[in-house]
Design a protein around this motif. Structure first.
Motif, PDB file in Angstrom:
ATOM      1  N   ALA A  26      14.778  -2.428  18.256  1.00 48.64           N
ATOM      2  CA  ALA A  26      14.636  -3.630  17.492  1.00 48.64           C
ATOM      3  C   ALA A  26      15.671  -3.799  16.393  1.00 48.64           C
ATOM      4  CB  ALA A  26      13.458  -4.032  16.865  1.00 48.64           C
ATOM      5  N   LEU A  27      15.982  -2.491  15.657  1.00 51.07           N
ATOM      6  CA  LEU A  27      17.222  -2.474  14.859  1.00 51.07           C
ATOM      7  C   LEU A  27      18.630  -2.581  15.178  1.00 51.07           C
ATOM      8  CD1 LEU A  27      15.630   0.261  12.287  1.00 51.07           C
ATOM      9  CD2 LEU A  27      15.626  -2.167  11.860  1.00 51.07           C
ATOM     10  N   CYS A  28      18.904  -2.475  16.316  1.00 51.51           N
ATOM     11  CA  CYS A  28      20.191  -2.324  16.880  1.00 51.51           C
ATOM     12  C   CYS A  28      20.880  -3.632  16.844  1.00 51.51           C
ATOM     13  CB  CYS A  28      20.060  -2.187  18.266  1.00 51.51           C
ATOM     14  SG  CYS A  28      19.438  -0.306  18.711  1.00 51.51           S
ATOM     15  N   GLU A  29      22.192  -3.346  17.011  1.00 50.37           N
ATOM     16  CA  GLU A  29      23.086  -4.528  16.980  1.00 50.37           C
ATOM     17  C   GLU A  29      22.732  -5.425  18.084  1.00 50.37           C
ATOM     18  OE1 GLU A  29      26.880  -2.367  17.561  1.00 50.37           O
ATOM     19  OE2 GLU A  29      26.950  -1.301  15.728  1.00 50.37           O
ATOM     20  N   LYS A  30      23.393  -6.526  18.063  1.00 49.99           N
ATOM     21  CA  LYS A  30      22.948  -7.626  19.322  1.00 49.99           C
ATOM     22  C   LYS A  30      23.723  -7.236  20.380  1.00 49.99           C
ATOM     23  CE  LYS A  30      27.091 -10.555  19.416  1.00 49.99           C
ATOM     24  NZ  LYS A  30      27.334 -10.499  20.964  1.00 49.99           N
ATOM     25  N   GLY A  31      23.101  -7.704  21.202  1.00 52.78           N
ATOM     26  CA  GLY A  31      23.423  -7.487  22.748  1.00 52.78           C
ATOM     27  C   GLY A  31      22.837  -6.139  23.186  1.00 52.78           C
ATOM     28  N   ILE A  32      21.396  -6.064  23.537  1.00 56.17           N
ATOM     29  CA  ILE A  32      20.870  -5.095  24.050  1.00 56.17           C
ATOM     30  C   ILE A  32      21.189  -5.027  25.771  1.00 56.17           C
ATOM     31  CG2 ILE A  32      18.520  -4.194  24.812  1.00 56.17           C
ATOM     32  CD1 ILE A  32      19.324  -4.014  21.653  1.00 56.17           C
ATOM     33  N   ILE A  33      21.591  -3.854  25.908  1.00 58.34           N
ATOM     34  CA  ILE A  33      21.806  -3.801  27.493  1.00 58.34           C
ATOM     35  C   ILE A  33      20.546  -3.485  28.419  1.00 58.34           C
ATOM     36  CG2 ILE A  33      22.982  -2.071  29.068  1.00 58.34           C
ATOM     37  CD1 ILE A  33      25.081  -3.185  27.593  1.00 58.34           C
ATOM     38  N   ASP A  34      20.502  -4.280  29.312  1.00 55.40           N
ATOM     39  CA  ASP A  34      19.412  -4.324  30.198  1.00 55.40           C
ATOM     40  C   ASP A  34      19.769  -4.095  31.880  1.00 55.40           C
ATOM     41  OD1 ASP A  34      16.868  -4.858  31.424  1.00 55.40           O
ATOM     42  OD2 ASP A  34      17.217  -6.991  31.842  1.00 55.40           O
ATOM     43  N   LYS A  35      19.356  -3.135  32.443  1.00 54.77           N
ATOM     44  CA  LYS A  35      19.877  -2.404  33.553  1.00 54.77           C
ATOM     45  C   LYS A  35      18.804  -1.584  34.354  1.00 54.77           C
ATOM     46  CE  LYS A  35      22.111   1.827  31.289  1.00 54.77           C
ATOM     47  NZ  LYS A  35      23.457   2.125  31.022  1.00 54.77           N
ATOM     48  N   THR A  36      19.057  -1.525  35.441  1.00 57.02           N
ATOM     49  CA  THR A  36      18.212  -0.659  36.405  1.00 57.02           C
ATOM     50  C   THR A  36      19.308   0.565  36.882  1.00 57.02           C
ATOM     51  OG1 THR A  36      17.087  -2.322  37.400  1.00 57.02           O
ATOM     52  CG2 THR A  36      17.060  -0.348  38.569  1.00 57.02           C
ATOM     53  N   ARG A  37      18.810   1.897  36.719  1.00 52.64           N
ATOM     54  CA  ARG A  37      19.506   2.938  37.008  1.00 52.64           C
ATOM     55  C   ARG A  37      19.048   3.687  38.348  1.00 52.64           C
ATOM     56  NH1 ARG A  37      21.603   7.129  32.740  1.00 52.64           N
ATOM     57  NH2 ARG A  37      23.254   5.450  32.792  1.00 52.64           N
ATOM     58  N   TYR A  38      19.850   3.881  39.375  1.00 54.47           N
ATOM     59  CA  TYR A  38      19.466   4.598  40.283  1.00 54.47           C
ATOM     60  C   TYR A  38      20.229   5.968  40.387  1.00 54.47           C
ATOM     61  CZ  TYR A  38      18.382  -0.212  42.119  1.00 54.47           C
ATOM     62  OH  TYR A  38      17.896  -1.454  42.189  1.00 54.47           O
ATOM     63  N   GLU A  39      19.293   6.981  40.910  1.00 55.82           N
ATOM     64  CA  GLU A  39      19.724   8.073  41.247  1.00 55.82           C
ATOM     65  C   GLU A  39      20.157   8.689  42.653  1.00 55.82           C
ATOM     66  OE1 GLU A  39      17.598  11.340  39.110  1.00 55.82           O
ATOM     67  OE2 GLU A  39      17.286   9.887  37.081  1.00 55.82           O
ATOM     68  N   ILE A  40      21.311   8.911  43.032  1.00 56.40           N
ATOM     69  CA  ILE A  40      21.825   9.059  44.406  1.00 56.40           C
ATOM     70  C   ILE A  40      22.528  10.584  44.464  1.00 56.40           C
ATOM     71  CG2 ILE A  40      23.113   8.057  45.987  1.00 56.40           C
ATOM     72  CD1 ILE A  40      22.599   5.869  43.479  1.00 56.40           C
ATOM     73  N   PRO A  41      21.581  11.226  45.220  1.00 61.20           N
ATOM     74  CA  PRO A  41      22.319  12.601  45.672  1.00 61.20           C
ATOM     75  C   PRO A  41      23.597  12.476  46.602  1.00 61.20           C
ATOM     76  CG  PRO A  41      19.889  12.331  46.070  1.00 61.20           C
ATOM     77  CD  PRO A  41      20.328  10.997  45.712  1.00 61.20           C
ATOM     78  N   VAL A  42      24.489  12.963  46.335  1.00 56.46           N
ATOM     79  CA  VAL A  42      25.626  12.840  47.216  1.00 56.46           C
ATOM     80  C   VAL A  42      26.387  14.301  47.157  1.00 56.46           C
ATOM     81  CG1 VAL A  42      28.116  11.896  47.691  1.00 56.46           C
ATOM     82  CG2 VAL A  42      25.971  10.628  46.756  1.00 56.46           C
TER      83      VAL A  42
END
Length: 160
Positions: free
Chosen positions: A79-95
């Protein structure tokens, strides 16, 4: 404490069928200065505090220090962070012998897919899956700290 990482755009969502893990991530920056970033991340039910230094000339290698935080500590820091919170889904893909982490961005960065691979050496060989697109390692426009202040939705039409 040294991170060696390469980044790529992702050309399709074919990677999803091979994902071994999937997590929601919210992250913000207490400091997004290019010389050093201080990030708060909530991944699932765990928080993290990460400090990253400036990358080398190629953008592949930089200092990275991270420690785990409780969710109770991470939430007020986010909540203290600069504007622009990153919202994402992370997938882990073994290759092959490596694991790609593919971030599917949401919100103002919707439509952006970036794959990262951590290596032991800058010149380490790795298998490239068919969905891996143009390399963007060292292109600051694709750094999360940049995206938090300059969302993909504001500049993507210039890249197409």
């Amino acid at each position: 404490m040294i991170e060696i990482e390469r980044k790529f755009l992702v050309t399709s969502d074919d990677f999803k069928a091979s994902a071994s893990a999937k997590n929601h991530i919210a992250q913000g920056y207490l400091n997004s200065h290019p010389e050093r970033t201080v990030r708060i991340r909530i991944k699932g039910e765990i928080g993290f505090l990460t400090i990253k230094g400036k990358g080398n000339e190629s953008g592949t290698t930089r200092l990275e220090w991270e420690t785990e935080l409780s969710l109770m500590d991470a939430k007020p820091l986010l909540a203290l962070c600069e504007k622009g919170i990153i919202d994402k889904t992370r997938y882990e893909i073994p290759v092959g012998k490596h694991t790609f982490e593919v971030d599917e961005f949401h919100g103002e960065n919707e439509g952006l897919l970036i794959a990262e691979i951590e290596l032991k050496d800058e010149n380490e060989a790795f298998e490239k899956p068919s969905w891996l697109g143009m390399e963007v390692t060292g292109n600051k426009q694709y750094y999360n700290a940049y995206l938090s202040n300059h969302p993909y939705s504001e500049w993507k039409t210039n890249q197409e």
